[in-house]
Scaffold this active site. Sequence first.
Site, PDB file in Angstrom:
ATOM      1  N   ASP A  51      32.152  61.439  81.440  1.00  0.00           N
ATOM      2  CA  ASP A  51      30.681  60.272  81.681  1.00  0.00           C
ATOM      3  C   ASP A  51      29.810  61.725  82.194  1.00  0.00           C
ATOM      4  OD1 ASP A  51      31.373  58.450  80.376  1.00  0.00           O
ATOM      5  OD2 ASP A  51      31.725  57.088  81.653  1.00  0.00           O
ATOM      6  N   SER A 111      34.886  46.384  82.661  1.00  0.00           N
ATOM      7  CA  SER A 111      35.330  48.075  83.164  1.00  0.00           C
ATOM      8  C   SER A 111      34.833  48.174  84.711  1.00  0.00           C
ATOM      9  CB  SER A 111      33.949  49.258  83.172  1.00  0.00           C
ATOM     10  OG  SER A 111      34.058  49.145  82.162  1.00  0.00           O
ATOM     11  N   HIS A 113      33.245  52.777  89.902  1.00  0.00           N
ATOM     12  CA  HIS A 113      33.474  54.537  89.066  1.00  0.00           C
ATOM     13  C   HIS A 113      31.853  54.847  89.787  1.00  0.00           C
ATOM     14  CE1 HIS A 113      34.584  52.027  85.861  1.00  0.00           C
ATOM     15  NE2 HIS A 113      34.823  53.098  85.143  1.00  0.00           N
ATOM     16  N   GLU A 158      19.902  45.762  86.059  1.00  0.00           N
ATOM     17  CA  GLU A 158      20.463  45.844  87.435  1.00  0.00           C
ATOM     18  C   GLU A 158      19.553  44.789  88.337  1.00  0.00           C
ATOM     19  OE1 GLU A 158      20.556  48.040  85.399  1.00  0.00           O
ATOM     20  OE2 GLU A 158      22.468  48.555  85.068  1.00  0.00           O
ATOM     21  N   ARG A 179      37.108  54.935  89.487  1.00  0.00           N
ATOM     22  CA  ARG A 179      38.069  54.516  88.030  1.00  0.00           C
ATOM     23  C   ARG A 179      38.937  54.778  88.062  1.00  0.00           C
ATOM     24  NH1 ARG A 179      38.601  56.904  83.299  1.00  0.00           N
ATOM     25  NH2 ARG A 179      37.930  55.796  81.733  1.00  0.00           N
TER      26      ARG A 179
END
Lengths: 329, 291
Positions: free
Chosen positions: A129, A49, A121, A70, A179
């Site tokens: 999403d 991604s 994104h 993260e 994205r």
Amino acid sequence: MSKDLHLNPQLLSREVQQEPIRAGFGRGLVEAGRRDRRVVALCADLTASTKMDLFAAEFPERFVEIGVAEQNLVTVGAGMALGGKVPFVSSYAAFSPGRNWEQIRTTVCLNQANVKIVGSHAGVSVGPDGATHQMLEDIALMRVLPGMRVVVPCDSLEAEKATLALAAHEGASYLRLAREKTPVITTKDTPFTLGKAQVFRVGHDLTMVACGPMVYQALLAAERLSKQGIEAEVINCPVVKPLDGVTILGSARRTGAVMTAEEGQITGGLGGAVAELLGDHHPAAMTRIGLADRFGESGTPAELMEHFGLTAPHLVKRAKELLKRKGGS
Amino acid sequence: MTVKQLEKTANLVRQDIIKMLVEAGSGHSAGPLGMADVFTALYFEVLNHRPKQPDWPERDILVLSNGHIVPVRYAAMARAGYFPLKELLTLRRFGSRLQGHPERTKLPGLETTSGPLGSGLSQAAGLALALRMDGNQTRRIVALLGDGELDEGNVWEAAMLVPKYRLHNLTALIDRNNIQIDGPTESVMPLENLRAKWEAFGWHVLEIDGHNMAEIIGAFSLARAIVEQPTLIIAHTIPGKGVDYMEYDFHWHGNPPGTLELAGDPPKAEQAKAALHQLRTLGGRIRGEHQ
């Protein structure tokens, strides 16, 4: 359009080539890895991604899969930077820098670790999403940190150049990626300098300062305004921090009216940065395009850009409103 | 150094800690006193380092995750020769290199900036990964963690990563003193079975008496020989070790002598003197301070 910037001659055509901004990051990172053995890549379970997969395939021994963690992503990155590496750490912007801000503050900024945080994104154009994944606060979160550089490329080619520039630049940095496919505005010959904004289109009635995918919308809006006799200057501002005050103030002094456009919260983002600059040096009529104290939601990217007032027709309307407030004219 | 010399040095480090904290008027007592033996062993026996060349490229790297116990590191560094002993008295003062919590960029010899808990093991892992990528087989990374700090999720993210990459050039040590700010660790947030948790994550776990020099040095030595797994040392320590009115009492976690008077404690004005006297006389086992 500015001739010396070698912009894409097709950029206003319907057939303009489109590519996700993050794809440019993927290519840039591989090239940065070829140029400098110190460049390493870390990812939090989003390798394809975030387009780190190209680097991971070419340099598997310099790629670290962190898993969905993260906080670990950025702190392991900080350790690698202290160990002499140039780490790029990537995830979705909602999670990094969304979740690990304190770690970035302490172990990257205060610690002076040369870590490049890559948030993919970002913005409402993530689409279906929904709000949880549409990061809107990242520019504000990163901009407030001492020493942090904030870069928001307008297309894939600029993202590629920005990635190479950040790899060569010593210091903590945030690179914001989108994205969706975005029209390619620039060309390989368009110059890119960290810390420099560029006047993509010259005009004298108002200044539009934009970053990320909103640069394209600003150019479209300027074209429509031109047909109505209003000439807008469009400034591409990929480096939100440190802000290129010379270019922006120079334009603001000529036009007397400034619009900012970004795919994020207008508070603390590019709009906030430009408002601070003008407030300090040259107060002028101003309007900020972006999300005003609200979250996104599910939908197609086009529906959401339209709903939140981020498309060219909205910019045209807001520009005309701004001009009514400009210097009483 | 002989074990006896190390013990004597640790005692001096404890005295330094009391003097620094009293001079600063704020700071943490219990953790630094409890870790004085581990830090002395590290700086005078375990670590490969050069006090006069803090950035020596071949040095071992000591990452202190629970930055609030940094007075013990400052004292051990000064005793090892990194900077003059008298600079210890600048702790927490404006303009000092000895910040309240350690800052890498302020004092040569500090390897990370820390204080906010939970991120040290990850940074140590990053350093160990960097050495691995460089093909370095000699330098070692030591990460020191507090036990209260294990409440942080970031620690367990790192606890998974280190065994994944089999980073046996990294040794972690947990200061198991059983206290944190709000009380005993097992009432604030139970950590047991601590050994089983780390073993389940893939670590080779050693448990030692954190006040026994031979055990401390032996554990780090053994860790070098274990290459199948990373090694975690659980060092059982007594918070406030060496000062009887502080020992085992969580109230002394974040307070220096002279700021707190609990039942049975010496009066505030006498606390610093009492602490130094105890340390100099080894709790009354030596009659005179100069013996």
